[in-house]
Design an enzyme around this catalytic site. Structure first.
Site, PDB file in Angstrom:
ATOM      1  CD  GLN A  47      -1.950  -2.194   1.598  1.00 22.27           C
ATOM      2  OE1 GLN A  47      -1.015  -2.480   2.342  1.00 22.27           O
ATOM      3  NE2 GLN A  47      -2.808  -3.104   1.175  1.00 22.27           N
ATOM      4  CB  CYS A  75      -4.508  -0.425   5.681  1.00 26.64           C
ATOM      5  SG  CYS A  75      -3.046  -1.499   5.704  1.00 26.64           S
ATOM      6  N   GLY A  76      -5.213  -1.884   8.835  1.00 24.81           N
ATOM      7  CA  GLY A  76      -4.821  -1.900  10.235  1.00 24.81           C
ATOM      8  C   GLY A  76      -3.328  -1.793  10.452  1.00 24.81           C
ATOM      9  CG  ASN A 196      -9.568  -7.441   1.989  1.00 27.05           C
ATOM     10  OD1 ASN A 196      -8.518  -7.140   1.467  1.00 27.05           O
ATOM     11  ND2 ASN A 196     -10.484  -6.531   2.324  1.00 27.05           N
ATOM     12  CD  GLU A 214      -4.134  -6.111   1.956  1.00 30.97           C
ATOM     13  OE1 GLU A 214      -4.425  -5.008   2.451  1.00 30.97           O
ATOM     14  OE2 GLU A 214      -3.035  -6.667   2.139  1.00 30.97           O
ATOM     15  NE  ARG A 215     -11.124  -3.887  -1.084  1.00 29.20           N
ATOM     16  CZ  ARG A 215     -11.970  -3.008  -0.554  1.00 29.20           C
ATOM     17  NH1 ARG A 215     -13.224  -2.947  -0.973  1.00 29.20           N
ATOM     18  NH2 ARG A 215     -11.578  -2.206   0.415  1.00 29.20           N
ATOM     19  CB  CYS A 223      -4.305  -8.579   5.648  1.00 28.57           C
ATOM     20  SG  CYS A 223      -5.738  -7.508   5.367  1.00 28.57           S
ATOM     21  N   GLY A 224      -3.851  -6.638   8.593  1.00 27.31           N
ATOM     22  CA  GLY A 224      -4.379  -6.389   9.927  1.00 27.31           C
ATOM     23  C   GLY A 224      -5.891  -6.473   9.995  1.00 27.31           C
TER      24      GLY A 224
END
Length: 292
Positions: A47, A75-76, A196, A214-215, A223-224
């Site tokens: 990202q 996004c965690g 996701n 992940e999308r 992925c959080g």
């Protein structure tokens, strides 16, 4: 707009980010530029994160673009990294970050590499995820891959934790070709905003193992939001306690679904290095090493 754009390269459990500071000068990168910078010939990231001035009095606004150039809500792992940067600037023990998914609060845990984030309340209504058609019970929806009488994957739990997630419960998260199934499921018509896709195994009352497609990114080491989604889905189905360790390919996250209905996520971050990006050529230069 010309000149160099400063950035920091960080990761949360191997979830890779390039973080731009757009609080004084807007970054203004196009989707094509983001795709070029995110690929193997660029900086390389899952990202691109832009820190912008807040519009509502919080410490900063965070915008998130996946490697494919598309903007997403939450996004965690990136929130933990941005929280770490902002707390480092202010010297405070907590910061509030504006996102498209709402306000998120990051906390200093007392360990320099460990950050906690309040991810807000999960949403389970079919229209909130969203799904293309009504389902009364989103703990398991009618969706499968493979023959109707012997599906390979079926009956996922679905939840929105700032973005849409589908979790398939399996005995072995590595026994399935997620790189092949992931794109099919991400773009399935049941998910009008895509989703996701995670494979999750319950290891016990306090532990899960999760892999995620992940999308807009693909297979990811961490992925959080998928960890949060898998944890609360397991808790909602009565398979685990209200606090679990979720082990991702990149490492563990602690997920607690608190009495106030908020999800608290705690995990490690790494500050890799700083650099600059030339706006016109997209050439980038590394300027220093990270702090962690």
């Amino acid at each position: 707009m010309s000149g160099a754009i400063p950035f920091r390269k960080m990761n949360g459990l191997g979830n890779e980010f390039a973080i731009l500071d757009g609080r004084e000068t807007a970054a203004g990168l196009s989707p094509d530029a983001i795709r070029a910078l995110g690929g193997q010939d660029g900086i390389g990231f899952d990202q691109l994160i832009t820190i912008e001035p807040s519009r509502n009095g919080s410490d900063a606004r965070m915008r998130i673009h996946n490697r494919d150039g598309g903007e997403v809500e939450a996004c965690g792992n990136a929130t933990r990294c941005v929280g770490w940067l902002l707390m480092g600037e202010s010297g405070g023990k907590a910061v509030t970050i504006e996102t498209s998914a709402g306000l998120l609060k990051a906390f200093d845990t007392g360990r320099p590499d460990l950050v906690a984030v309040d991810m807000g309340r999960p949403r389970f209504g079919w229209q909130d995820i969203p799904l293309a058609e009504p389902f009364a019970d989103t703990r398991a929806i009618e969706l499968q891959i493979g023959p109707i009488d012997a599906p390979i994957l079926h009956s996922p739990s679905v939840v929105n934790v700032g973005n849409p997630h589908a979790i398939f419960w399996v005995d072995d998260v590595n026994a399935y070709d997620l790189e092949r199934f992931g794109p099919m499921l991400e773009h399935h018509p049941i998910f009008p905003e895509r989703a996701n896709i995670s494979l999750a195994r319950v290891e016990g009352r306090t532990a899960l193992t999760v892999r995620t497609w992940e999308r807009g990114v693909g297979l990811t080491r961490a992925c959080g939001t998928a960890a949060c989604a898998s944890a609360v889905a397991a808790m909602r189905k009565g398979m685990t306690d209200r606090e679990v360790t979720v082990t991702l390919p990149g490492g563990p996250l602690t997920i607690a679904w608190q009495d106030d209905d908020h999800i608290m996520m705690t995990g490690a971050i790494e500050d890799e290095f700083a650099g600059t990006i030339d706006r016109e050529t997209l050439a980038w230069t590394r300027t220093d090493r990270g702090a962690a």
